[in-house]
Design an enzyme around this catalytic site. Structure first.
Site, PDB file in Angstrom:
ATOM      1  N   CYS A 166       5.136  -3.590   1.377  1.00 26.52           N
ATOM      2  CA  CYS A 166       4.848  -2.607   0.413  1.00 26.52           C
ATOM      3  C   CYS A 166       3.156  -2.060   0.016  1.00 26.52           C
ATOM      4  O   CYS A 166       2.995  -2.223  -0.976  1.00 26.52           O
ATOM      5  CB  CYS A 166       6.021  -2.683  -0.848  1.00 26.52           C
ATOM      6  SG  CYS A 166       7.510  -3.213   0.189  1.00 26.52           S
ATOM      7  N   HIS A 306       3.841  -3.505 -10.174  1.00 26.25           N
ATOM      8  CA  HIS A 306       4.502  -3.345  -8.855  1.00 26.25           C
ATOM      9  C   HIS A 306       6.053  -3.003  -9.488  1.00 26.25           C
ATOM     10  O   HIS A 306       6.402  -2.088  -8.419  1.00 26.25           O
ATOM     11  CB  HIS A 306       4.698  -4.789  -8.308  1.00 26.25           C
ATOM     12  CG  HIS A 306       4.974  -3.982  -6.408  1.00 26.25           C
ATOM     13  ND1 HIS A 306       4.545  -3.606  -5.672  1.00 26.25           N
ATOM     14  CD2 HIS A 306       5.862  -5.042  -5.820  1.00 26.25           C
ATOM     15  CE1 HIS A 306       5.268  -3.854  -4.324  1.00 26.25           C
ATOM     16  NE2 HIS A 306       6.588  -4.611  -5.143  1.00 26.25           N
ATOM     17  N   GLU A 317       5.788 -10.904 -12.185  1.00 30.33           N
ATOM     18  CA  GLU A 317       4.737  -9.882 -12.455  1.00 30.33           C
ATOM     19  C   GLU A 317       4.351  -9.686 -13.439  1.00 30.33           C
ATOM     20  O   GLU A 317       3.214 -10.084 -14.355  1.00 30.33           O
ATOM     21  CB  GLU A 317       4.789  -8.929 -11.662  1.00 30.33           C
ATOM     22  CG  GLU A 317       3.435  -7.731 -11.895  1.00 30.33           C
ATOM     23  CD  GLU A 317       4.060  -6.179 -11.156  1.00 30.33           C
ATOM     24  OE1 GLU A 317       2.400  -5.137 -10.886  1.00 30.33           O
ATOM     25  OE2 GLU A 317       5.051  -6.240 -10.267  1.00 30.33           O
ATOM     26  N   LYS A 338       7.494   3.230 -10.818  1.00 24.21           N
ATOM     27  CA  LYS A 338       8.606   3.174  -9.868  1.00 24.21           C
ATOM     28  C   LYS A 338      10.348   3.579  -9.966  1.00 24.21           C
ATOM     29  O   LYS A 338      11.528   3.754  -9.506  1.00 24.21           O
ATOM     30  CB  LYS A 338       9.079   2.349  -8.480  1.00 24.21           C
ATOM     31  CG  LYS A 338       7.898   1.589  -7.819  1.00 24.21           C
ATOM     32  CD  LYS A 338       8.369   0.196  -7.210  1.00 24.21           C
ATOM     33  CE  LYS A 338       7.274  -0.188  -6.062  1.00 24.21           C
ATOM     34  NZ  LYS A 338       5.955   0.110  -6.513  1.00 24.21           N
ATOM     35  N   HIS A 343      11.116   2.984  -5.192  1.00 24.54           N
ATOM     36  CA  HIS A 343      10.031   2.282  -4.544  1.00 24.54           C
ATOM     37  C   HIS A 343       9.921   3.209  -2.477  1.00 24.54           C
ATOM     38  O   HIS A 343      10.448   3.349  -1.694  1.00 24.54           O
ATOM     39  CB  HIS A 343      10.668   1.118  -4.041  1.00 24.54           C
ATOM     40  CG  HIS A 343       9.344  -0.008  -3.058  1.00 24.54           C
ATOM     41  ND1 HIS A 343       8.634   0.105  -3.201  1.00 24.54           N
ATOM     42  CD2 HIS A 343       9.984  -1.788  -3.313  1.00 24.54           C
ATOM     43  CE1 HIS A 343       8.046  -0.434  -2.793  1.00 24.54           C
ATOM     44  NE2 HIS A 343       8.691  -1.515  -2.473  1.00 24.54           N
ATOM     45  N   PHE A 406       6.815  -8.500   1.748  1.00 22.88           N
ATOM     46  CA  PHE A 406       7.476  -8.861   2.143  1.00 22.88           C
ATOM     47  C   PHE A 406       5.969  -9.150   3.246  1.00 22.88           C
ATOM     48  O   PHE A 406       5.690  -8.856   3.895  1.00 22.88           O
ATOM     49  CB  PHE A 406       8.197  -7.773   2.695  1.00 22.88           C
ATOM     50  CG  PHE A 406       9.904  -7.253   1.837  1.00 22.88           C
ATOM     51  CD1 PHE A 406       9.935  -7.570   0.954  1.00 22.88           C
ATOM     52  CD2 PHE A 406      10.771  -6.776   3.353  1.00 22.88           C
ATOM     53  CE1 PHE A 406      11.550  -7.475   0.264  1.00 22.88           C
ATOM     54  CE2 PHE A 406      11.532  -6.896   2.164  1.00 22.88           C
ATOM     55  CZ  PHE A 406      12.328  -7.138   0.791  1.00 22.88           C
TER      56      PHE A 406
END
Length: 420
Positions: A166, A306, A317, A338, A343, A406
């Site tokens: 991502c 994010h 975060e 998002k 996403h 990831f």
């Protein structure tokens, strides 16, 4: 050597909020959700039956039938978004040295649908022997979008794809930024694309328990930083930005949207899918980006997070922002777009960079939608301004945009108002 300045001169996108920049931005600042029932396949037997799909996309409007056979859907999205950005920047005009124009385009997964189709065909027809489409490999590989854009426009500068889950398209932007400021290219079309809303994508993420399963109300399922969040909503599409050396842009009279100030990268070195619970990698990547930009925390006005709407990720975060920005964290606007786009996986960084550029040009912070009063997480500090539910006007001189992937991959880009 003196590093060159890098600016943004072109934008292009198609995504769950719209198939062009203007429609996308209007929907973003008005808090429109792009989520709805999955139409790409019958998802009735899946735990998650909704997603943020691109709408009203007709490949025949962009590609002839013979040409379309060469492209996975993710590459189609990439080509259309890049074409918009290239036209916006007038980068195909005479006088541009195409030997010094590159393409760096990301995908976290690439041609998943093509792989799924080919594997399925062989499984059903194994008695025929190994028969595969000759376009199978060129359609599937995650770097091919960059190749197609380069070929279509005869751009012969640096050309490759970036893959860091991502964080992929933020890495593409950082690579483009570095090549240009080091003098290795005059301009680079950078961005990302993804099209994974198919059985393998949805089923794979479902098996990890990463996706929201709020099937009764898809439009509100992506709810970053809310207490009732239960996973991310998968999105798809593409976003492209033309990054260009400042003097090159000025010499040809290009419109300048914003300046790229810096980029940071780091690794969590913790877990293959989970973010570090204390946000160590997130802290480091934001600090690295600020250092690269030569900026202080108080120089940032808005953070496009994010913010995926996952139980662990949003907490780490939020904690990281407070650690990096201290008291200034409470003066910032923070939002997760998002909540509207879903996403976009490998395209998320470019999508959010594009929205961040528009935030700078229009001095508007797009909201984090789907938060209900009192729906709070005890581990999140709600004295932070998450820009819940409604866009906010403020002067925005600089935006920091986070992406975490990831594998523990972190990439952060800082954009600022252009001043000559």
């Amino acid at each position: 050597m003196e590093l060159k300045r890098v600016v943004v001169t072109g934008l292009g996108t198609l995504n769950p909020l719209g198939n062009d920049v203007e429609t996308t931005w209007n929907n973003a600042i008005n808090g429109v959700s792009g989520a709805g029932p999955i139409t790409h396949f019958d998802a009735s037997k899946f735990k998650t039956q909704f997603a943020c799909e691109v709408k009203d996309f007709n490949a025949s409007e962009h590609f002839d039938r013979k040409e379309a056979r060469k492209y996975d859907l993710y590459a189609m999205y990439a080509i259309v978004a890049a074409d918009q950005a290239i036209a916006d920047a007038a980068l195909d005009n005479e006088g541009v040295d195409k030997n010094r124009v590159g393409v760096i385009f990301a995908a976290g997964i690439g041609g998943l649908h093509t792989f799924e189709e080919e594997a399925g065909f062989y499984a059903k027809n194994e008695e025929m022997g190994p028969k595969y489409n000759p376009f199978f490999i060129p359609k599937m590989i995650s770097d091919i979008a960059a190749g197609h854009i380069s070929i279509n426009h005869e751009f012969r500068g640096p050309n490759f794809g970036t893959v860091s889950a991502c964080a992929s398209s933020n890495n593409a932007l950082i690579d483009a930024f570095n090549y240009i400021r080091l003098g290795m290219a005059d301009a680079i079309v950078a961005g990302g694309a993804e099209a994974a809303i198919f059985p393998a994508g949805v089923g794979g993420f479902n098996s990890m328990k990463a996706l929201s399963t709020l099937n009764d109300n898809p439009a509100t399922a992506s709810r970053p930083f809310s207490g009732s969040r239960d996973g991310f909503v998968m999105g798809e599409g593409a976003a492209a930005l033309v990054l260009e050396e400042l003097e090159h842009a000025k010499a040809r009279g290009a419109h300048i949207y914003a300046e790229i100030a810096g980029g940071g990268m780091s690794a969590d070195a913790y877990h293959i899918t989970a973010t570090h619970p204390d946000g160590l990698g997130a802290v480091l990547v934001m600090e690295n980006a600020l250092k690269d930009a030569g900026m202080k925390p108080e120089d940032i006005d808005y953070i496009n997070t994010h913010g995926t709407s996952t139980p662990v990720g949003d907490i780490s975060e939020a904690k990281a922002i407070i650690k990096v920005f201290g008291d200034h964290a409470y003066k910032l606007n923070i939002s997760s777009t998002k909540s509207m786009t879903g996403h976009l996986l490998g395209a998320a960084g470019a999508m959010e960079a594009l929205l961040s550029v528009k935030a700078i040009t229009d001095d508007i912070v797009p909201p984090t939608i789907n938060h209900e009063e009192g729906d709070n997480d005890p581990e999140i500090d709600y004295n932070l301004n998450f820009t819940f539910n409604k866009a906010q006007k403020r002067t925005i001189n600089a935006v920091l945009s986070n992406t975490f992937g990831f594998g523990g991959h972190n990439a952060c880009v800082i954009m600022k108002k252009y001043k000559d």
